[in-house]
Design a protein around this motif. Structure first.
Motif, PDB file in Angstrom:
ATOM      1  N   UNK A  83       0.847  -1.185   0.000  1.00 52.23           N
ATOM      2  CA  UNK A  83       0.000   0.000   0.000  1.00 52.23           C
ATOM      3  C   UNK A  83       0.883   1.236   0.000  1.00 52.23           C
ATOM      4  N   UNK A  84       0.517   2.214  -0.828  1.00 48.73           N
ATOM      5  CA  UNK A  84       1.199   3.503  -0.814  1.00 48.73           C
ATOM      6  C   UNK A  84       0.506   4.420   0.177  1.00 48.73           C
ATOM      7  N   UNK A  85       1.314   5.151   0.949  1.00 50.13           N
ATOM      8  CA  UNK A  85       0.810   6.159   1.875  1.00 50.13           C
ATOM      9  C   UNK A  85       1.738   7.366   1.794  1.00 50.13           C
ATOM     10  N   UNK A  86       1.290   8.468   2.347  1.00 50.88           N
ATOM     11  CA  UNK A  86       2.143   9.645   2.446  1.00 50.88           C
ATOM     12  C   UNK A  86       1.952  10.248   3.827  1.00 50.88           C
ATOM     13  N   UNK A  87       2.784  11.224   4.149  1.00 52.51           N
ATOM     14  CA  UNK A  87       2.639  11.932   5.415  1.00 52.51           C
ATOM     15  C   UNK A  87       2.089  13.318   5.138  1.00 52.51           C
ATOM     16  N   UNK A  88       1.120  13.738   5.929  1.00 49.39           N
ATOM     17  CA  UNK A  88       0.593  15.095   5.833  1.00 49.39           C
ATOM     18  C   UNK A  88       1.520  15.985   6.659  1.00 49.39           C
ATOM     19  N   UNK A  89       2.379  16.729   5.986  1.00 51.17           N
ATOM     20  CA  UNK A  89       3.345  17.593   6.662  1.00 51.17           C
ATOM     21  C   UNK A  89       2.852  19.030   6.797  1.00 51.17           C
ATOM     22  N   UNK A  90       1.569  19.249   6.531  1.00 48.81           N
ATOM     23  CA  UNK A  90       1.003  20.593   6.560  1.00 48.81           C
ATOM     24  C   UNK A  90       1.284  21.320   7.869  1.00 48.81           C
ATOM     25  N   UNK A  91       1.196  20.628   8.975  1.00 52.10           N
ATOM     26  CA  UNK A  91       1.321  21.276  10.280  1.00 52.10           C
ATOM     27  C   UNK A  91       2.584  20.878  11.033  1.00 52.10           C
ATOM     28  N   UNK A  92       3.521  20.211  10.365  1.00 57.15           N
ATOM     29  CA  UNK A  92       4.712  19.691  11.036  1.00 57.15           C
ATOM     30  C   UNK A  92       5.981  20.196  10.372  1.00 57.15           C
ATOM     31  N   UNK A  93       6.979  20.466  11.179  1.00 54.03           N
ATOM     32  CA  UNK A  93       8.350  20.686  10.713  1.00 54.03           C
ATOM     33  C   UNK A  93       9.214  19.707  11.496  1.00 54.03           C
ATOM     34  N   UNK A  94       9.429  18.547  10.916  1.00 56.07           N
ATOM     35  CA  UNK A  94      10.139  17.466  11.594  1.00 56.07           C
ATOM     36  C   UNK A  94      11.577  17.381  11.110  1.00 56.07           C
ATOM     37  N   UNK A  95      12.437  16.877  11.988  1.00 51.79           N
ATOM     38  CA  UNK A  95      13.830  16.648  11.615  1.00 51.79           C
ATOM     39  C   UNK A  95      14.021  15.219  11.104  1.00 51.79           C
ATOM     40  N   UNK A  96      13.445  14.262  11.825  1.00 48.84           N
ATOM     41  CA  UNK A  96      13.556  12.849  11.457  1.00 48.84           C
ATOM     42  C   UNK A  96      12.225  12.146  11.676  1.00 48.84           C
ATOM     43  N   UNK A  97      12.032  11.065  10.927  1.00 49.64           N
ATOM     44  CA  UNK A  97      10.948  10.125  11.206  1.00 49.64           C
ATOM     45  C   UNK A  97      11.543   8.730  11.294  1.00 49.64           C
ATOM     46  N   UNK A  98      10.779   7.825  11.867  1.00 49.03           N
ATOM     47  CA  UNK A  98      11.095   6.402  11.871  1.00 49.03           C
ATOM     48  C   UNK A  98       9.818   5.653  11.517  1.00 49.03           C
ATOM     49  N   UNK A  99       9.957   4.577  10.771  1.00 50.84           N
ATOM     50  CA  UNK A  99       8.825   3.710  10.437  1.00 50.84           C
ATOM     51  C   UNK A  99       8.937   2.473  11.312  1.00 50.84           C
ATOM     52  N   UNK A 100       7.848   2.099  11.959  1.00 47.10           N
ATOM     53  CA  UNK A 100       7.825   0.925  12.829  1.00 47.10           C
ATOM     54  C   UNK A 100       6.912  -0.121  12.194  1.00 47.10           C
ATOM     55  N   UNK A 101       7.438  -1.341  12.041  1.00 48.51           N
ATOM     56  CA  UNK A 101       6.646  -2.462  11.517  1.00 48.51           C
ATOM     57  C   UNK A 101       6.426  -3.445  12.655  1.00 48.51           C
ATOM     58  N   UNK A 102       5.173  -3.671  13.021  1.00 44.96           N
ATOM     59  CA  UNK A 102       4.815  -4.610  14.082  1.00 44.96           C
ATOM     60  C   UNK A 102       4.234  -5.851  13.430  1.00 44.96           C
TER      61      UNK A 102
END
Length: 125
Positions: free
Chosen positions: A91-110
């Motif tokens: 599945x393709x997804x994206x992040x809504x960065x409209x309200x965020x100014x992030x330095x890093x992200x991490x993806x967690x797979x459970x």
């Protein structure tokens, strides 16, 4: 410029236990897209979540994953905290960065029960 991060580069390449990716730099990113994949399925599911950090040290769960669902013209973008895959699929997804100014992200797979999970990420700067 778009930077593509392979599953191997992220540490999320056909993992069979719950795993957190390496830090993904998104500082100044305009768009972040991900391909989430579950394979070797017979039962259970793989659930993907994303955490974000503004300082590179403290990470917090994000609720800004935009799923690839069908909307009518009257609906707004659907944001979720997680994406669960319960068959051999991607599945393709994206992040809504409209309200965020992030330095890093991490993806967690459970991983629940069996199967494997992979994630690939592209970041447009």
């Amino acid at each position: 410029m778009v930077k593509y991060l392979t599953p191997a580069a992220l540490g999320l390449n056909a993992v069979t236990v719950t795993t957190t990716s390496a830090d993904i730099s998104v500082e100044g990113a305009k768009k972040v897209s991900m391909r989430l994949t579950r394979a070797s399925h017979s039962a259970g599911s793989s659930t993907f979540t994303v955490t974000g950090s503004i300082d590179g040290v403290n990470f917090t769960a994000l609720n800004c994953i935009v799923t690839d669902v069908t909307n009518t013209n009257a609906q707004t973008v659907t944001r979720v905290a997680s994406v669960a895959l319960s068959s051999n699929t991607s599945q393709f997804v994206s992040l809504d960065l409209t309200y965020y100014t992030l330095k890093f992200i991490r993806v967690v797979a459970t991983i629940d029960t069996d199967g494997s999970a992979s994630a690939a990420v592209s970041v447009e700067e």
